[in-house]
Design a protein around this motif. Structure first.
Motif, mmCIF file in Angstrom:
data_model
loop_
_atom_site.group_PDB
_atom_site.id
_atom_site.type_symbol
_atom_site.label_atom_id
_atom_site.label_comp_id
_atom_site.label_asym_id
_atom_site.label_seq_id
_atom_site.Cartn_x
_atom_site.Cartn_y
_atom_site.Cartn_z
ATOM 1 N N LEU A 156 -39.977 124.357 78.088
ATOM 2 C CA LEU A 156 -38.682 124.518 77.427
ATOM 3 C C LEU A 156 -37.848 125.564 78.142
ATOM 4 O O LEU A 156 -36.631 125.414 78.319
ATOM 5 C CB LEU A 156 -38.887 124.921 75.958
ATOM 6 C CG LEU A 156 -39.454 123.824 75.054
ATOM 7 C CD1 LEU A 156 -39.806 124.390 73.696
ATOM 8 C CD2 LEU A 156 -38.438 122.699 74.898
ATOM 9 N N ASP A 157 -38.513 126.635 78.559
ATOM 10 C CA ASP A 157 -37.810 127.725 79.203
ATOM 11 C C ASP A 157 -37.166 127.270 80.513
ATOM 12 O O ASP A 157 -35.960 127.490 80.738
ATOM 13 C CB ASP A 157 -38.805 128.866 79.460
ATOM 14 C CG ASP A 157 -38.107 130.175 79.742
ATOM 15 O OD1 ASP A 157 -36.954 130.317 79.294
ATOM 16 O OD2 ASP A 157 -38.705 131.050 80.375
ATOM 17 N N THR A 158 -37.939 126.617 81.374
ATOM 18 C CA THR A 158 -37.359 126.186 82.655
ATOM 19 C C THR A 158 -36.312 125.113 82.418
ATOM 20 O O THR A 158 -35.285 125.059 83.099
ATOM 21 C CB THR A 158 -38.449 125.625 83.597
ATOM 22 O OG1 THR A 158 -39.240 124.689 82.874
ATOM 23 C CG2 THR A 158 -39.334 126.729 84.127
ATOM 24 N N LEU A 159 -36.550 124.282 81.402
ATOM 25 C CA LEU A 159 -35.595 123.222 81.106
ATOM 26 C C LEU A 159 -34.242 123.810 80.698
ATOM 27 O O LEU A 159 -33.179 123.360 81.162
ATOM 28 C CB LEU A 159 -36.175 122.360 79.980
ATOM 29 C CG LEU A 159 -35.557 121.003 79.773
ATOM 30 C CD1 LEU A 159 -36.652 120.007 79.406
ATOM 31 C CD2 LEU A 159 -34.515 121.035 78.706
ATOM 32 N N VAL A 160 -34.278 124.825 79.829
ATOM 33 C CA VAL A 160 -33.020 125.442 79.397
ATOM 34 C C VAL A 160 -32.402 126.213 80.561
ATOM 35 O O VAL A 160 -31.182 126.225 80.743
ATOM 36 C CB VAL A 160 -33.240 126.332 78.156
ATOM 37 C CG1 VAL A 160 -32.022 127.172 77.862
ATOM 38 C CG2 VAL A 160 -33.578 125.462 76.947
ATOM 39 N N TYR A 213 -41.146 134.492 72.256
ATOM 40 C CA TYR A 213 -40.801 133.805 73.502
ATOM 41 C C TYR A 213 -39.935 132.584 73.219
ATOM 42 O O TYR A 213 -38.986 132.307 73.935
ATOM 43 C CB TYR A 213 -42.085 133.407 74.250
ATOM 44 C CG TYR A 213 -42.820 134.600 74.776
ATOM 45 C CD1 TYR A 213 -42.518 135.102 76.037
ATOM 46 C CD2 TYR A 213 -43.772 135.251 74.018
ATOM 47 C CE1 TYR A 213 -43.174 136.224 76.524
ATOM 48 C CE2 TYR A 213 -44.422 136.373 74.484
ATOM 49 C CZ TYR A 213 -44.126 136.859 75.744
ATOM 50 O OH TYR A 213 -44.745 137.969 76.222
ATOM 51 N N PHE A 214 -40.267 131.858 72.145
ATOM 52 C CA PHE A 214 -39.438 130.709 71.780
ATOM 53 C C PHE A 214 -38.052 131.174 71.324
ATOM 54 O O PHE A 214 -37.046 130.544 71.607
ATOM 55 C CB PHE A 214 -40.131 129.874 70.686
ATOM 56 C CG PHE A 214 -41.215 128.987 71.220
ATOM 57 C CD1 PHE A 214 -40.891 127.766 71.820
ATOM 58 C CD2 PHE A 214 -42.549 129.367 71.169
ATOM 59 C CE1 PHE A 214 -41.897 126.949 72.327
ATOM 60 C CE2 PHE A 214 -43.545 128.550 71.685
ATOM 61 C CZ PHE A 214 -43.220 127.345 72.263
ATOM 62 N N ARG A 215 -38.038 132.322 70.623
ATOM 63 C CA ARG A 215 -36.754 132.874 70.193
ATOM 64 C C ARG A 215 -35.884 133.173 71.400
ATOM 65 O O ARG A 215 -34.668 133.016 71.383
ATOM 66 C CB ARG A 215 -37.003 134.158 69.385
ATOM 67 C CG ARG A 215 -35.834 134.566 68.530
ATOM 68 C CD ARG A 215 -36.248 135.574 67.497
ATOM 69 N NE ARG A 215 -36.878 136.735 68.119
ATOM 70 C CZ ARG A 215 -37.617 137.629 67.464
ATOM 71 N NH1 ARG A 215 -37.826 137.501 66.177
ATOM 72 N NH2 ARG A 215 -38.141 138.640 68.096
ATOM 73 N N ASP A 216 -36.542 133.611 72.467
ATOM 74 C CA ASP A 216 -35.826 133.899 73.691
ATOM 75 C C ASP A 216 -35.183 132.634 74.272
ATOM 76 O O ASP A 216 -34.026 132.651 74.706
ATOM 77 C CB ASP A 216 -36.821 134.471 74.698
ATOM 78 C CG ASP A 216 -36.166 135.410 75.657
ATOM 79 O OD1 ASP A 216 -35.551 136.380 75.180
ATOM 80 O OD2 ASP A 216 -36.241 135.157 76.873
ATOM 81 N N VAL A 217 -35.934 131.561 74.257
ATOM 82 C CA VAL A 217 -35.376 130.289 74.739
ATOM 83 C C VAL A 217 -34.208 129.880 73.856
ATOM 84 O O VAL A 217 -33.152 129.456 74.335
ATOM 85 C CB VAL A 217 -36.461 129.185 74.742
ATOM 86 C CG1 VAL A 217 -35.872 127.876 75.253
ATOM 87 C CG2 VAL A 217 -37.642 129.583 75.595
#
Lengths: 332, 332, 332, 332, 332
Positions: free
Chosen positions: C155-159, C231-235
């Protein structure tokens, strides 16, 4: 540059410019409040303090060091492996408006607010921070120097500093209001559109900020002592008022744009009116003149004794009647 | 100016113009209700009453003395160190509309509402306050003179006073409605835009006010006795109705603006029509006239016997046909 | 193409390119984490893995294989008859913007996230997936390779990959901003309208995505370990920031459109001005010229000694006065 | 006029036109249901019934007698001093639309709904009330005549009566749709804008009404028996449908306005086209005509043998070419 | 026409075309599922089934028989007197779009969904119903034929049938997009405005439908078995996607309208440009021609040897310069 201060719970200054290796010791002493202000630190300095002294959560450190983050507030509670004590991580934006650029510049201020420490981080010298530091050191602040109290002072002066930026903007809008009515130039429109964008931007900045402060104002955080909540509510109210002002500016700008656009089409209308007026008023003369310019051999009027006078009189009277007609219709 | 009154729980006037040093004594007597009205007090007077007599929270005092605060309501409950009894701090705005300026002027009224006291603060004489004071003293109010009851009366008359301002505004809008259809001037547009801004402003004023009153109307506060809640709901309804009126004004103004802008472009359309009409109608004459104004040596028509008559007849007929054609097409 | 990896709970790579018949065995081993990446599989391959190995709910398989689904997240908990273990089914969109087409292309990435497995499904090679796979295999990811952790990385790289698309868009808008002020062509308008539509589209894509991520960020799912929630909150924050940028682009485009449309009507205004100017300036000459072109036998001015000179002088002076008048009025 | 009826719980009519002094007796009999309908009563009559017979809360009496109240519903529960039994106070508006004025007239109907009484109050005869009274007396209503049942019937017929008003409006809008495309007059625009305002007004009327009915439909009130709730929900649905229709009218009107405004600017475009056409088509003749009208002594063309024919031919051909060119470009 | 089927819990067809008097018996058998499909029944037939067989609540029967109801879902639970078993009453709309009329036609489908029965009611043959009936009878549906399952199939095919309507609409919009750029006619505008209205209408239809389905998707109803909830969620997602498409169409249409309106005013601009160009280019000739057409006795230029040539040369050069000037300014 790193500035650091330790205050006793009685509010006296315990020490200043503390060596980094001493910080953990002071931090362990619950009778002390440690404030570390990182102003444009190198990446190494920043990491040394944030990671090695305070052991903050990697995500908050990353957010802090990143170029630009939206205003937000996050509560970090240690899990079993974590070495930090509970803290709040706050990102807040100061604004500055320079009439030259016609742009709002925002400066980011990051807070780490703990039970007995406060870490502030900013990439450029900030007036709010300087003022609060001076007050804290000079002893003019007659309340105990506690982290939540200092955090409030910082937020308060920071929100106060929105005012001059808004005043600048307000002057600019007042200027535009008069310009829009007088001069019709592409620059005026571009200016209106650009300032509108800036006010929208300002409201976008204020939006998440309001959310952050409203959470303080509702006493959501345990790290802020209850008797300080009304003070945070006060800061929130000030920001709310600023948002209302910004909304008012938006309405003004929408009005100015409408006036401007109408003026623009009005002006074309006026020009067409003038064209029509000239055409209509010269019509009698042009008709008579063209008609009697014909070369027919047998045009009796041409040889009449008072033919020319009659033509001139007719022309004059028609023109005057036309003129009078439009005058009556209030065309000019 | 400071006016002060003490009423017994039976509703009789106990004393008036109470010396400041006596206030704490009266305040301590739970059988009495103390109303202190501060009208444009000096900063010293205000502080003396608010701080030394009532020991209000510093933040509410600051808000009260500050130049302009948004309407709001805050509940203050004493913490261990605090010397005040629980109270509500209310900021509310009266409005006034003067047609001359075309602006809404708002006057701020601050309340401190406690169990057995009411402190009102305003920077200028206010009709609502005067009226309620007179009623309280003259005994025409047949209900016990309790703080919550008086607070209701104040809010009620204050909201009632919105009506004349709205009536003024309504007249203004009706005026604009006719003007917009008749005269097309820059002033009309500026006026429409400006009144629109004022109505937006009015709604911005009403917004937080409604919120304050809705909290009263829901019986959220313990300082207001339950049987008074319907009365506060009534004030809320009145304000709600005013907001609806204001919404209606906005719609009217949007309509007026649309009519005005269309009229403006219509007018240009009419002018262009006239220009075209004149051009078209004079075209036959101009063509014939110019053509036979040529100096060719050998233009047979010029020496024809009825050449001139023919030309004149042709011109006349063409013109009439053109005229008839446009008449038929309903151009004028 | 099917890629598959098994990691031990210690984070070491256990096996790669696992035969399909072996998967159920590995899946049953709770000390292993199985990641199956389906890249453009045939329908048979996909069904074999999704149905026969993992026994996913038919609906999620259908959604996965369907051409286009909106971003969403669904929690599947097994009922008595079901043979799957609890899992989350996530649909998420990567975006790509090519300036040539002026269109956002979205690529769909589907996740099945379970306690000890992760199945990813995509119709084309995806940079985010490749990057995360490489990192997982090369051992540069120093955190245990758990399904929730890998899901976060994806998710992180995708965003993160939204950024270049937005940068492209931002350049495009900056281009438009200058073009709109200089050249007035149908293409410019079509472009503005089209990009506006694209930004609206982008926001429509982000909307449900934000919802999906906000549910992660609130720690709603038991399959995600609590310490990963920040970490998800960061995304989520990153996506929120992108949405804000997109909102800013919308405002810019609205501004550009307004400037463009005004320029368009302005240009017509300028042309009309020129027409009027020419007409007005030539009027004196045309009047004099036409008038003295008449053939009346008895026009005294024609035989005056300085008649011609006078006429010429009069024409010249009138023209100059007209010219000066308009110059003064700043028409050119 | 005061009409009053008493029904037994078996639904038979017990008595009619009850003397005021008898009402309290009947009211005390829980086996009877008392309906008092106040149609345009004098202030004294009204007060006598509302205050002295029913002892309603002063605020609801005030709201009832006031000129105009917004639709609302309030539940009054007696406090210790109060002499009334629990009741609901409902304000609801009937609408009427007359095409002559082009305005919605609203008539207010106030209800006091208690366990065994219903008081209705209206300033003018109302069709809904008459209809329900007739039905109640004639015995065609085969359900027990209970207050909640009668209240439902009143609301039902009242909402049903919105339909004809909407049909009138719908016809009006259909008319406008054709007018807007055919005739371009100031009246059309004023009409569109005015009807738009009316529809906005209608929606403003419906808004609070919907809220009142939705509270009934959710079975919020104990005074309404549960098995009647679906009936109130039905009335709510009808009102919801009306609101949807009104929304549809708004969209239609916005479309009509857009078509109208475009037609207006289109028409100017057509006029300008005509002007240009005339100018362009006459240009060759005017140029030739003016040129050969010059009086130079030595203009060889003038004395050429076929000079005039050549000039005429050239003029004719140029004009035809121009004509053909515009024909080809589909200008007319 | 009344079609009726009884299925056993094992999913076999028990009987078809059941006589009305037999229905209650079958209904009482909890091992059977009874489906009655009323297609355009007479009022008597309908009442016979709905009232006498199923004893549904009168309000739901009324809603069912009424001409048009908004999509909704209502849960009926029997009170003591009621003879029905709990059921859901659902109103849902199928849409159809015909390009000829340019209108969405909606067909209403009413459901009565009980524990072991399903009654469907529609005024015209419906493809969705036919398809589901065929599937149920032919045995291709391999899941047990339960009322909730059949209800799902009906909703699913019904929502699937939205797709072709949307595809038609999408083609229409694509057509408009090209037309708007090429041809400027009243028809185009009327079309745009009309389709916009239709899309708004479509969204208005979808709105309450989404609400109905979202309640299914959240598993709110006990009559729907939990393991079917994901299937209803799937239908909901499909509808959500359709709503998103419709939103996209709205944005496209707004863009098309903007392009169209701009083209319209652009065209006028072009015409004015042409007029100005012609006027400006012919100006030199007209001035020279008119001037030297004067009949002053003493105009020296007229008798100059090269007077005519000079005039002609001057005219030509001025015209060419003007021409070159506009060419350079890119006017054509």
């Amino acid at each position: 540059m790193i500035r650091s201060f330790a205050f006793t719970t009685q509010g006296r200054v315990h020490s200043r410019n503390i060596e980094r290796f001493l910080m953990p010791t002071l931090l362990a002493d619950t009778n002390l409040f440690l404030w570390v202000d990182l102003e444009k630190p190198t990446a190494d300095e920043a990491r040394a303090v944030l990671e090695e002294v305070f052991h903050f959560h990697p995500l908050s450190i990353e957010d802090c060091l990143a170029a630009s983050a939206s205003p937000k507030i996050e509560e970090y509670t240690p899990k079993e492996d974590d070495r930090f004590t509970p803290y709040l991580f706050i990102v807040i934006h100061a604004v500055d408006y320079s009439r030259k650029d016609g742009r709002f510049a925002t400066t980011e201020l990051d807070f780490f607010l703990g039970k007995n420490f406060l870490v502030t981080f900013h990439e450029a010298p900030m007036r709010s921070v300087t003022v609060v530091e001076e007050r804290a050191l000079s002893g003019t602040m007659n309340i105990a120097r506690a982290p939540d109290r200092v955090a409030h002072s910082l937020l308060d002066t920071l929100v106060d500093n929105y005012k001059p930026a808004l005043d600048e903007l307000s002057l600019e809008i007042a200027d535009l209001e008069t310009t829009a009515l007088q001069k019709h130039s592409k620059q005026t429109l571009t200016k209106i559109v650009q300032i509108k964008k800036e006010v929208l931007h300002l409201r976008q900045i204020i939006g998440p900020q309001r959310e952050v402060l409203s959470r303080f104002a509702q006493g959501e955080f345990k790290l802020v002592r209850p008797h300080l909540v009304p003070y945070f509510r006060d800061v929130y109210d000030a920001l709310f008022h600023i948002d209302e002002l910004a909304q008012g500016y938006m309405d003004s700008l929408t009005g100015i744009l409408q006036v401007y656009l109408n003026m623009s089409s009005n002006q074309t209308g006026e020009v067409v009116k003038l064209l029509t007026l000239i055409t209509v008023i010269t019509t009698p003369l042009m008709m008579i003149g063209t008609w009697y310019g014909m070369n027919f051999h047998d045009m009796p009027e041409l040889s009449w004794k008072h033919g020319y006078i009659a033509a001139a009189a007719f022309t004059l009277i028609s023109t005057l009647l036309t003129y009078w007609y439009f005058k009556m219709k209030k065309w000019f």
